[in-house]
Design an enzyme around this catalytic site. Sequence first.
Site, PDB file in Angstrom:
ATOM      1  N   THR A  60       0.882  -1.176   0.000  1.00 49.16           N
ATOM      2  CA  THR A  60       0.000   0.000   0.000  1.00 49.16           C
ATOM      3  C   THR A  60       0.910   1.214   0.000  1.00 49.16           C
ATOM      4  O   THR A  60       1.668   1.434   0.946  1.00 49.16           O
ATOM      5  CB  THR A  60      -0.897   0.024   1.246  1.00 49.16           C
ATOM      6  OG1 THR A  60      -1.623  -1.203   1.314  1.00 49.16           O
ATOM      7  CG2 THR A  60      -1.860   1.192   1.194  1.00 49.16           C
TER       8      THR A  60
ATOM      9  N   LYS B 187      -7.482   1.537  -2.870  1.00 46.14           N
ATOM     10  CA  LYS B 187      -7.062   0.990  -1.566  1.00 46.14           C
ATOM     11  C   LYS B 187      -7.212   2.070  -0.476  1.00 46.14           C
ATOM     12  O   LYS B 187      -7.572   1.751   0.668  1.00 46.14           O
ATOM     13  CB  LYS B 187      -5.619   0.502  -1.669  1.00 46.14           C
ATOM     14  CG  LYS B 187      -4.951   0.135  -0.354  1.00 46.14           C
ATOM     15  CD  LYS B 187      -5.487  -1.145   0.282  1.00 46.14           C
ATOM     16  CE  LYS B 187      -4.740  -1.430   1.597  1.00 46.14           C
ATOM     17  NZ  LYS B 187      -5.212  -2.606   2.293  1.00 46.14           N
TER      18      LYS B 187
ATOM     19  N   LYS C  52       0.783   5.091   8.281  1.00 47.37           N
ATOM     20  CA  LYS C  52       1.215   5.418   6.909  1.00 47.37           C
ATOM     21  C   LYS C  52       0.003   5.530   5.985  1.00 47.37           C
ATOM     22  O   LYS C  52      -0.133   6.463   5.207  1.00 47.37           O
ATOM     23  CB  LYS C  52       2.195   4.329   6.456  1.00 47.37           C
ATOM     24  CG  LYS C  52       2.581   4.312   4.989  1.00 47.37           C
ATOM     25  CD  LYS C  52       1.821   3.288   4.166  1.00 47.37           C
ATOM     26  CE  LYS C  52       2.036   1.850   4.558  1.00 47.37           C
ATOM     27  NZ  LYS C  52       1.306   0.884   3.760  1.00 47.37           N
TER      28      LYS C  52
END
Length: 287
Positions: A95, A170, A238
């Site tokens: 990701t 995502k 993150k």
Amino acid sequence: MRVGWIGTGLMGEPMARRLLAAGHRLAVYNRTPSRTRKLVAAGAGAAGSVAEAVAGNEVVVTMVALPADVEQVFLGPGGVLAHAAPGSVVVDCSTSSPELARRLAEQGAERDVAVLDAPVSGGPAGAEAGTLSIMAGGDAEAYARVRPLLAAVAATVVHHGPPGSGQLAKLVNQTLVAGATLAVCEAYALAHRVGLDPELVRESTRVGVAGSPLFDFLWTRLAAGDLEPGFKLDHFIKDLALVREAAGESPLPGVGLVTELAERARAGRGGGRGTQALVTAIMERAR
Ligand code: NAP
């Protein structure tokens, strides 16, 4: 297919194992070499460097951690793009940043290497069972070539459009994960406060409208007092930063609150614990 695999962490290891089981030939590389041992015992070839993992393979898959790691693995000295064979396809399943995905696709195209972004959802259990969801972006022809490979680790594979669009999908998914993680941890803190048996709450809740795989996973670990990661706080934080970046000026108040709690849960205890550790920040706030 002959596949170079880079990154054998919580997700990468079981994903690579499924490809092996599906009959693909793998060369696996991990920064910490001992973490490839099980895969090598299962029949994968051991690669001593990124270059070795990439050389001569028609497909390369990367599953690392943060955008800075993706950038280093692709563009650093001895990186993927310096060694990928012309005509090959490189699939980044980490990701990462949509902007970086676009940049890697552009730089790959200059060397006749197609770079796809293909982040996943479903956690280590989904990787083991081959039931992940994959959100892909990038060149449609290259996607069609690697789709059968991705289908060995996923129940659902969707192509969202040009480079970076898999990462954007995502990040939408992670906005949902942020809200759901907060909801589960907050509900757990309440159950604890009012003295309910967490196992009985799980039994009555999981089949109702509030049940979900994420609820099951996080609640079961919380009830066992287990803060080991399925999904690390560091990676959650993150992802939340990437979500805020993608949103630009549009406010996402829930994501802001979850970021604050996740950073508090990480402070002083490191980001290697699982996202269920959010409960510690909620309980501390109550005190
Ligand atoms: P992890 O267990 O921490 O594994 C990360 C892997 O990347 C390790 O193999 C690590 O090598 C390698 N790595 C990190 N930085 C590197 C660098 N600079 N150069 C070379 N290798 C590097 O993480 P994970 O849970 O598998 O997650 C991997 C990615 O998938 C992340 O982007 C995460 O956000 C995403 N993701 C995770 C989940 C989940 O539930 N866990 C679900 C969906 C998506 P070492 O062994 O040497 O540290």
